[in-house]
Scaffold this active site. Structure first.
Site, PDB file in Angstrom:
ATOM      1  N   ASP A  97      55.328  40.050  34.795  1.00  0.00           N
ATOM      2  CA  ASP A  97      54.804  39.961  36.151  1.00  0.00           C
ATOM      3  C   ASP A  97      54.262  38.551  36.377  1.00  0.00           C
ATOM      4  O   ASP A  97      53.992  37.808  35.431  1.00  0.00           O
ATOM      5  CB  ASP A  97      53.698  41.005  36.343  1.00  0.00           C
ATOM      6  CG  ASP A  97      53.154  41.016  37.761  1.00  0.00           C
ATOM      7  OD1 ASP A  97      53.912  40.658  38.683  1.00  0.00           O
ATOM      8  OD2 ASP A  97      51.969  41.360  37.940  1.00  0.00           O
ATOM      9  N   LYS A  98      54.094  38.201  37.641  1.00  0.00           N
ATOM     10  CA  LYS A  98      53.575  36.871  37.960  1.00  0.00           C
ATOM     11  C   LYS A  98      52.060  36.905  38.123  1.00  0.00           C
ATOM     12  O   LYS A  98      51.330  36.291  37.354  1.00  0.00           O
ATOM     13  CB  LYS A  98      54.223  36.335  39.247  1.00  0.00           C
ATOM     14  CG  LYS A  98      53.674  34.963  39.667  1.00  0.00           C
ATOM     15  CD  LYS A  98      54.339  34.478  40.937  1.00  0.00           C
ATOM     16  CE  LYS A  98      53.885  35.252  42.158  1.00  0.00           C
ATOM     17  NZ  LYS A  98      52.441  35.024  42.463  1.00  0.00           N
TER      18      LYS A  98
END
Length: 716
Positions: free
Chosen positions: A454-455
């Site tokens: 995920d960012k």
């Protein structure tokens, strides 16, 4: 308390000196003395506790035993009750939630009546001081679940002893010891069997100690992973506390993705839908509201919307606690590699047993048929001429040879070596701040070729801050926000203060990182008074934010104002821009949003995204009729402005990505943000090269990722 009783012994001395009498008048006289002493002692106790809080109730129970003995005995039981047991009982709260009884809820005065009984304000929550928390813990319990006792070292020793391989080795050791001592005497005959016993002891010790330490480590990891932070309202302030510190009467703030931490009742909120599949097995989301279904259960998850709930049951008194009490979890699962090695060991052991049995039969047949000779070339077995002791010694030697084959054939050290290797790998990973719940994770990580990450919050620090602001087509950096037109500024205050799941308490901001960043910017830069905005406006309908819509909206009306209504939307800039037909310029005038203007705003959004900023847009529309509408209008809006939020990358991320790439592991970023923002962050983290395109598969949007996964499942 004992000092008080001793201080008042003089008032009861008369009772202790009473003599027994056979007539009724004497007995009545003693009863009058007892009543007088009771009143006198009660007044003494009450005068002593007069300075204490009115909530502390002292109950005094006095008992008299009349017997033919020459003295009467008085028992005084002093019980200090806290203020919650007298108003409402835990059993009634548990039954209310379990039965989902709206009638019973109405009899108790609804949610507000239960709040009153629990000494909770439905807006500011409980007092939250240590004494208040302690009383609630004592009255209603703690938000923890009973767990099976920790397994001792003897349990793992017993488990190791039950291993078929160990049992075979023990039998072989006993036979070898017996046969060796029979053949070579006690001094030298114990070598083989004793060596096998020592080897088995070492194997059992190392295996049991390793599994025991692994189990203890899993217990520690389980406590860490289950310690979830929960947002509560106490004394008017929104704050995060551990899920274990929640008490009955707490006001919990729920949003999308949250786990309901305890059983409770819906207070207020909008579009709340809960996933109860963990309890009922049904995949359909259940709608929660204040009229038809205000009941919330622990263990469920919020699928949509947001709300506040009143906690009515915690820990083992919840529905989830009852389920957990009947379920026993076992963490003794073997890893895939261990299972395959155990199968291999079992197969080798079976083959060894078969070979040993075949050798035993062949040697016995050759011996008894006279085909074996000793060192002098004489047959070892000559029928009745052979002594019985010689026959027994020969048979013992043959059996010992077969046992030796079995001992040699079973590779007991191989599974043990693998277990120790995995445990060492787990320890090394934990020293690198990688929480390992299962030993199989070490194998999985060792075989990984691709990492999807995920960012927000993983590659970045998840600490948002507003760094850019555009009103119309003009950037406001370096300019005073007081130059914003008053009508636009008021609309911004409404759109930010009402269309949010966060909160403000004395310059403390709560909510998601994005909400906190926008609220702090509005309060500190735009001088927004959130309480005044909420006091002057009435929210009629809410469209909560979720990952699919990427926007949230509110329908509101100003109190004591005209009959006009206002719609406010906030969300991803490209989504909000597509809903707009007009925009406000820097002077606060509304202008039409034609194709050229729209193209200009697209370029502004892409420019902020290329600078690794998350771009949020605000839009507004004034409507005059809302009757019969179940959805907030999503077209013909007017763009208020654009803000850019910066989320810095975590230190060390770029080095970690480079190490993975050097090891041959491909790193892909999954995000729901604008693709240009995602590309900028990926380039900053080293996932993408500066000249590399985002469509090379290294940056994947969340919608595309979910669609791909569903397609693969459908094909399977």
């Amino acid at each position: 308390m004992s000092a008080i009783i001793h201080a008042n012994l003089s008032c009861m001395k008369l009772l202790s000196d009473l003599h027994d009498s056979a007539n009724v008048s004497a007995l009545n006289k003693k009863r009058w003395h007892l009543a007088f002493s009771t009143i006198y002692c009660s007044r003494a106790f009450l005068s002593h506790f007069k300075h204490q809080e009115s909530s502390n109730v002292i109950s005094i129970t006095m008992k008299k035993k009349i017997s033919p003995e020459p003295s009467a005995r008085i028992d005084i039981d002093v019980v200090q009750k806290h203020p919650f047991l007298s108003d409402i009982e835990q059993s009634s709260l548990t039954k209310l939630l379990k039965d989902k009884s709206l009638n019973q809820l109405a009899k108790l005065g609804g949610v507000e009546g239960i709040c009153t009984s629990l000494k909770t304000d439905h807006q500011s929550g409980i007092n939250g001081d240590p004494e208040d928390i302690g009383f609630r813990h004592e009255a209603f319990g703690r938000n923890t679940y009973r767990k099976p006792p920790t397994k001792s070292i003897f349990h793992f020793i017993w488990e190791a002893l039950k291993d078929p391989t160990i049992l075979i080795l023990l039998v072989c050791a006993a036979l070898s010891l017996g046969f060796g001592m029979k053949e070579n005497g006690p001094k030298e005959g114990w070598y083989d069997g004793g060596s096998i016993f020592v080897a088995v002891f070492l194997v059992i010790s190392v295996s049991a100690i390793s599994n025991f330490r692994q189990n203890r480590q899993f217990d520690k990891l389980s406590k860490v992973s289950s310690n979830i932070p929960v947002e509560v309202v106490r004394n008017g302030r929104r704050q995060e506390v551990s899920i274990f510190e929640i008490v009955v009467g707490d006001i919990i703030c729920l949003k999308i993705g949250d786990q309901v931490p305890a059983d409770g009742l819906f207070i207020d909120g909008h579009s709340l839908q809960v996933d109860e599949s963990s309890m009922t097995g049904e995949s359909d989301h259940v709608e929660i509201d204040g009229n038809k279904n205000p009941f919330l259960f622990s263990g469920t998850k919020v699928a949509d919307g947001y709300a506040k709930m009143l906690v009515t049951s915690v820990g083992m008194n919840t529905f989830w606690g009852e389920m957990m009490s009947t379920i026993s979890s076992d963490s003794d699962e073997q890893t895939p590699l261990q299972e395959r090695l155990n199968k291999l060991t079992s197969s080798i052991g079976k083959i060894g047993l078969a070979v040993a049995f075949l050798v035993l039969v062949v040697l016995l047949v050759r011996y008894f048929t006279g085909n074996t000779e000793n060192d002098d070339g004489i047959k070892e077995f000559n029928g009745s001429k052979t002594k019985v002791d010689d026959v027994i010694n020969a048979v013992v030697g043959i059996i010992a040879a077969a046992v030796t084959i079995v001992v040699v054939a079973i590779p007991e050290g191989l599974p043990l070596a693998v277990t120790l290797t995995l445990a060492y790998s787990m320890k090394r990973m934990m020293s690198d701040q990688a929480m390992v719940r299962k030993l199989s994770a070490c194998e999985t990580m060792g075989s990984a070729t691709t990492i999807c990450t995920d960012k927000t919050g993983t590659l970045t620090m998840n600490q948002m801050k507003v760094t850019r602001f555009w009103q119309g087509k003009e950037a406001m950096e370096g300019r005073s926000y007081t130059l914003i037109a008053s009508n636009v500024l008021e609309l911004f205050h409404q759109g930010i203060g009402l269309n949010t799941t966060g909160g403000v308490y004395k310059l403390e901001f709560s909510g998601s990182p994005t909400e906190k960043a926008i609220l702090s910017w509005a309060v500190l830069e735009l001088n927004m008074d959130m309480e005044a905005v909420k006091r002057d406006c009435n929210i009629l309908h809410v469209e909560a934010f979720n990952s699919e819509k990427k926007r949230s909206g509110v329908l509101m009306k100003k109190i004591d104002h005209d009959d006009t209504y206002h719609v406010h939307w906030k969300g991803a800039a490209e989504m909000i821009l597509a809903m707009c037909s007009h925009y406000y310029d820097s002077d606060g005038k509304m202008k039409e949003l034609n194709d050229n203007e729209r193209l200009g705003f697209d370029q502004i959004i892409q420019g902020m995204a290329a600078s690794s900023l998350r771009c949020i847009a605000f839009a507004h529309k004034q409507v005059s009729e809302v009757k019969g509408q179940k959805r907030i209008q999503e077209s013909g809006l007017s763009l208020l402005g654009l803000v850019g939020l910066k989320d810095p990358c975590r230190p060390g991320v770029k080095k970690a990505v480079e190490d993975c790439q050097y090891a041959g592991v491909s790193v892909k970023m999954i995000t729901g943000d604008n693709v240009f923002t995602a590309k900028a962050i990926a380039t900053e983290c080293g996932i993408l090269n500066p000249n590399q395109e985002a469509n090379d598969g290294l940056v994947v949007e969340g919608v595309e990722f979910v669609t791909t996964q569903k397609t693969k499942e459908w094909r399977k």
